[in-house]
Design an enzyme around this catalytic site. Structure first.
Site, PDB file in Angstrom:
ATOM      1  N   LYS A   1       0.841  -1.340  -0.050  1.00 53.38           N
ATOM      2  CA  LYS A   1       0.049  -0.086  -0.084  1.00 53.38           C
ATOM      3  C   LYS A   1       0.798   1.164  -0.006  1.00 53.38           C
ATOM      4  O   LYS A   1       0.721   2.250  -0.874  1.00 53.38           O
ATOM      5  CB  LYS A   1      -0.960   0.055   1.298  1.00 53.38           C
ATOM      6  CG  LYS A   1      -1.842   1.220   1.292  1.00 53.38           C
ATOM      7  CD  LYS A   1      -3.051   0.755   2.244  1.00 53.38           C
ATOM      8  CE  LYS A   1      -2.840   0.823   3.922  1.00 53.38           C
ATOM      9  NZ  LYS A   1      -2.572   2.260   4.111  1.00 53.38           N
ATOM     10  N   SER A   2       1.817   1.295   0.818  1.00 53.58           N
ATOM     11  CA  SER A   2       2.649   2.340   1.014  1.00 53.58           C
ATOM     12  C   SER A   2       3.345   2.687  -0.429  1.00 53.58           C
ATOM     13  O   SER A   2       3.304   3.835  -0.789  1.00 53.58           O
ATOM     14  CB  SER A   2       3.673   2.437   2.036  1.00 53.58           C
ATOM     15  OG  SER A   2       3.488   2.375   3.393  1.00 53.58           O
TER      16      SER A   2
ATOM     17  N   ARG B   1       2.861   5.832  -3.317  1.00 49.28           N
ATOM     18  CA  ARG B   1       4.113   6.478  -3.783  1.00 49.28           C
ATOM     19  C   ARG B   1       4.149   6.529  -5.048  1.00 49.28           C
ATOM     20  O   ARG B   1       4.579   7.504  -5.851  1.00 49.28           O
ATOM     21  CB  ARG B   1       5.305   6.288  -2.825  1.00 49.28           C
ATOM     22  CG  ARG B   1       5.269   6.864  -1.546  1.00 49.28           C
ATOM     23  CD  ARG B   1       5.963   6.375  -0.558  1.00 49.28           C
ATOM     24  NE  ARG B   1       6.010   6.673   0.862  1.00 49.28           N
ATOM     25  CZ  ARG B   1       5.120   6.200   1.892  1.00 49.28           C
ATOM     26  NH1 ARG B   1       4.365   5.598   1.605  1.00 49.28           N
ATOM     27  NH2 ARG B   1       5.415   6.976   2.842  1.00 49.28           N
TER      28      ARG B   1
ATOM     29  N   GLY C   1      -4.940   8.035   5.519  1.00 49.80           N
ATOM     30  CA  GLY C   1      -4.090   9.029   6.003  1.00 49.80           C
ATOM     31  C   GLY C   1      -2.888   9.407   5.138  1.00 49.80           C
ATOM     32  O   GLY C   1      -2.341  10.458   5.271  1.00 49.80           O
TER      33      GLY C   1
ATOM     34  N   ASP D   1       1.676  -1.050  11.530  1.00 45.61           N
ATOM     35  CA  ASP D   1       0.413  -1.590  11.300  1.00 45.61           C
ATOM     36  C   ASP D   1       0.019  -2.954  11.702  1.00 45.61           C
ATOM     37  O   ASP D   1      -0.927  -3.323  11.385  1.00 45.61           O
ATOM     38  CB  ASP D   1       0.458  -1.443   9.857  1.00 45.61           C
ATOM     39  CG  ASP D   1       0.413   0.149   9.234  1.00 45.61           C
ATOM     40  OD1 ASP D   1       0.091   0.906  10.121  1.00 45.61           O
ATOM     41  OD2 ASP D   1       1.009   0.439   8.060  1.00 45.61           O
TER      42      ASP D   1
ATOM     43  N   ARG E   1      -8.349  12.370  12.529  1.00 48.88           N
ATOM     44  CA  ARG E   1      -7.149  12.220  12.836  1.00 48.88           C
ATOM     45  C   ARG E   1      -6.354  13.526  12.959  1.00 48.88           C
ATOM     46  O   ARG E   1      -6.563  14.444  12.270  1.00 48.88           O
ATOM     47  CB  ARG E   1      -6.516  11.220  11.713  1.00 48.88           C
ATOM     48  CG  ARG E   1      -7.532   9.786  12.063  1.00 48.88           C
ATOM     49  CD  ARG E   1      -6.705   8.676  10.929  1.00 48.88           C
ATOM     50  NE  ARG E   1      -5.567   8.634  10.906  1.00 48.88           N
ATOM     51  CZ  ARG E   1      -4.892   7.594  10.152  1.00 48.88           C
ATOM     52  NH1 ARG E   1      -5.451   7.053   9.092  1.00 48.88           N
ATOM     53  NH2 ARG E   1      -3.602   7.218  10.491  1.00 48.88           N
TER      54      ARG E   1
ATOM     55  N   ARG F   1      -7.757  -3.249   9.451  1.00 50.59           N
ATOM     56  CA  ARG F   1      -6.811  -4.049  10.017  1.00 50.59           C
ATOM     57  C   ARG F   1      -7.514  -4.701  11.344  1.00 50.59           C
ATOM     58  O   ARG F   1      -7.053  -5.720  11.656  1.00 50.59           O
ATOM     59  CB  ARG F   1      -5.449  -3.032  10.302  1.00 50.59           C
ATOM     60  CG  ARG F   1      -4.883  -2.869   9.303  1.00 50.59           C
ATOM     61  CD  ARG F   1      -3.032  -2.607   9.368  1.00 50.59           C
ATOM     62  NE  ARG F   1      -2.683  -1.757   8.475  1.00 50.59           N
ATOM     63  CZ  ARG F   1      -2.460  -1.887   7.115  1.00 50.59           C
ATOM     64  NH1 ARG F   1      -2.561  -3.362   6.798  1.00 50.59           N
ATOM     65  NH2 ARG F   1      -1.864  -1.264   6.193  1.00 50.59           N
TER      66      ARG F   1
HETATM   67  C1  S3P Z   1       2.442   4.729   6.274  1.00 52.67           C
HETATM   68  C2  S3P Z   1       2.955   5.032   7.307  1.00 52.67           C
HETATM   69  C3  S3P Z   1       2.435   4.690   8.585  1.00 52.67           C
HETATM   70  C4  S3P Z   1       1.412   3.712   8.377  1.00 52.67           C
HETATM   71  C5  S3P Z   1       0.374   3.746   7.341  1.00 52.67           C
HETATM   72  C6  S3P Z   1       1.269   3.990   5.951  1.00 52.67           C
HETATM   73  C7  S3P Z   1       3.142   5.094   4.931  1.00 52.67           C
HETATM   74  O1  S3P Z   1       1.753   5.687   9.132  1.00 52.67           O
HETATM   75  O2  S3P Z   1       0.625   3.086   9.791  1.00 52.67           O
HETATM   76  O3  S3P Z   1      -0.240   2.453   7.226  1.00 52.67           O
HETATM   77  O4  S3P Z   1       2.835   4.886   3.866  1.00 52.67           O
HETATM   78  O5  S3P Z   1       4.059   6.278   4.967  1.00 52.67           O
HETATM   79  P1  S3P Z   1       2.545   6.815  10.281  1.00 52.67           P
HETATM   80  O6  S3P Z   1       3.861   7.111   9.303  1.00 52.67           O
HETATM   81  O7  S3P Z   1       1.972   7.971  10.383  1.00 52.67           O
HETATM   82  O8  S3P Z   1       2.879   5.978  11.517  1.00 52.67           O
END
Ligand code: S3P
Length: 429
Positions: free
Chosen positions: A22-23, A27, A94, A316, A122, A389
């Site tokens: 996902k991250s 990106r 987020g 996570d 949040r 989750r």
């Molecule tokens: C993420 C960073 C994490 C993670 C989120 C994805 C990212 O959050 O919990 O699911 O893609 O950079 P935080 O960096 O705010 O802890």
């Protein structure tokens, strides 16, 4: 709301592939939009969070051409996005809101960002404060702490930002604003967090500077090269199958082709300490990340203490660690994890409440929790709290309950893993 019922009818065996990370997927969409030239993305994750990023960037003038699951993008260059005609809806994501805010701070037009009822609760001051310091107008509800957000960026100056929270999203938001600023922008974090932003932008030709593990800089206004990537599997999704194998005696599961980036594999290291038979094999590189397979076999587990420095690399995975701790002998103690209160739900209180429904003794602290494992688990009706989750972690715990469990609000899983319940019912059939 959708209710799913989960129980195990026998050992879980086999090979599983998981959705793209996902991250990295977020990106890949965002950074390809900032490149000069045509990028190609394979294996993009199909969850709702990543869709939110795609729709927002489409609204900002980016065209994603998709055919046979492969996405081609003609980048608009750093600073080249166009003003959106409408509010940008980040849904539950987020990562979309925080990283996109950093990018929008580098653009002179007006942007309004919103999200669902969870995202609007949040904390956002953590990104708005540095963006304002760099010269953007960055406003939000509740005295600039919550979405909806308003951003009008423009000519940014570089900054050294010392963030009190260990968050890759905060680090990335500031680095992405820094990408659009004059000079070198630095971020100093209290503990090392995932480094996908630095790896990917570095691979595109941005000058990334490192000064120890906790201080990273970016030189502003580069030309970014386009890229071709295959998004590796998501270790945070693989975590559910690793945990599943530990729930049912006789199980053995292999998850293929996931990112083994050290900033993401803390959960597997914790499992090993609990006594899990787990093997990680690196097989190559994808998207600048080490990738490989993980095999995990049912093992007798004992509770452990998770140290605060370990928290970011497993951030996570605490909901599913809760399921594992419930069946381990003795106490599992987590501290230094207050960030869990600010995720898609308050994952300390919500997790504790769901575990107690199955008869697991749990004590909560401001910054963590203590779970006493080994008790007899009772059938329960769990609630997802609208958190993907938690929905999936309750399903994994249900595998260990005689008579199984049911999960209300199971549709939340689609945020990161649309096929999760199909896969679990296939494995447990
Ligand atoms: C993420 C960073 C994490 C993670 C989120 C994805 C990212 O959050 O919990 O699911 O893609 O950079 P935080 O960096 O705010 O802890």
């Amino acid at each position: 709301m959708a209710r799913e019922v989960v129980s195990a009818r026998g050992p879980l065996k086999g090979v599983v592939t998981v959705p793209g990370d996902k991250s990295i997927s977020h990106r890949a969409l965002m950074f390809s939009a900032l490149a000069e030239g045509r990028s190609v993305i394979r294996g993009l994750q199909k969850g709702l969070d990543v869709k939110a990023t795609r729709q927002c960037f489409e609204a900002l003038g980016v065209v994603f051409e998709e055919s046979d699951g492969v996405i081609a993008v003609n980048g608009l260059g750093v600073g080249g996005l166009k003003e959106s005609f409408d509010v940008l809806d980040c849904l539950n994501s987020g990562t979309t809101m925080r990283l996109m805010s950093g990018i929008l701070a580098g653009h002179g037009f007006l942007s309004v960002l919103t999200g669902d009822q969870h995202l609007r609760k949040r904390p956002m001051a953590r990104i708005l404060d540095p963006l304002r310091e760099m010269g953007a107008l960055a406003l939000g509800r509740e005295e600039d702490t919550r979405a909806p957000l308003v951003i009008r960026g423009g000519s940014l100056g570089a900054l050294e930002w010392v963030t009190p929270v260990a968050s890759a999203q905060v680090k990335s938001a500031v680095l992405l604003a820094g990408l659009h600023a004059r000079g070198t922008t630095w971020v100093v974090e209290p503990a090392a967090t995932r480094d996908h932003t630095e790896r990917m932008l570095g691979g595109m030709g941005a000058e990334i500077k490192r000064d120890g593990p906790l201080r990273v800089g970016i030189v502003g206004r580069p030309k970014l090269r386009p890229f071709e990537i295959e998004v590796p599997g998501d270790p945070s999704s693989a975590a559910f199958w690793a945990a599943a194998a530990l729930m049912v005696p006789g199980s053995e599961l292999t998850v293929r082709g996931i990112s083994l980036n050290e900033g993401r594999t803390g959960f597997f290291r914790i499992l090993k300490r609990m006594g899990a038979q787990i093997e990680m094999r690196e097989t190559g590189l994808a998207a600048g990340e080490p990738v490989g397979d993980v095999t995990i076999a049912y093992s007798k587990l004992t509770g452990v203490t998770v140290e605060p420095e370990e928290v970011p690399s497993a951030i996570d995975e605490f909901p599913v660690l809760g399921a594992v701790a419930a069946i381990a002998e003795g106490e599992t103690v987590v501290t230094g994890a207050e960030e869990l209160r600010f995720k898609e739900s308050d994952r300390i209180d919500a997790l504790a409440g769901e575990l107690r429904k199955a008869g697991v003794p749990v004590q909560t602290f401001r910054d963590g929790l203590k779970i006493t494992g080994g008790a007899n688990l009772s059938p329960a009706l769990f609630d997802s709290h609208g958190d993907h989750r938690l929905a999936m972690s309750a399903a994994i715990l249900s595998l260990a309950i005689k008579g199984g469990g049911a999960i209300e609000g199971a549709e939340a899983a689609a945020v990161s893993y649309p096929d999760f319940f199909k896969t679990i019912s296939g494995l447990s059939a």
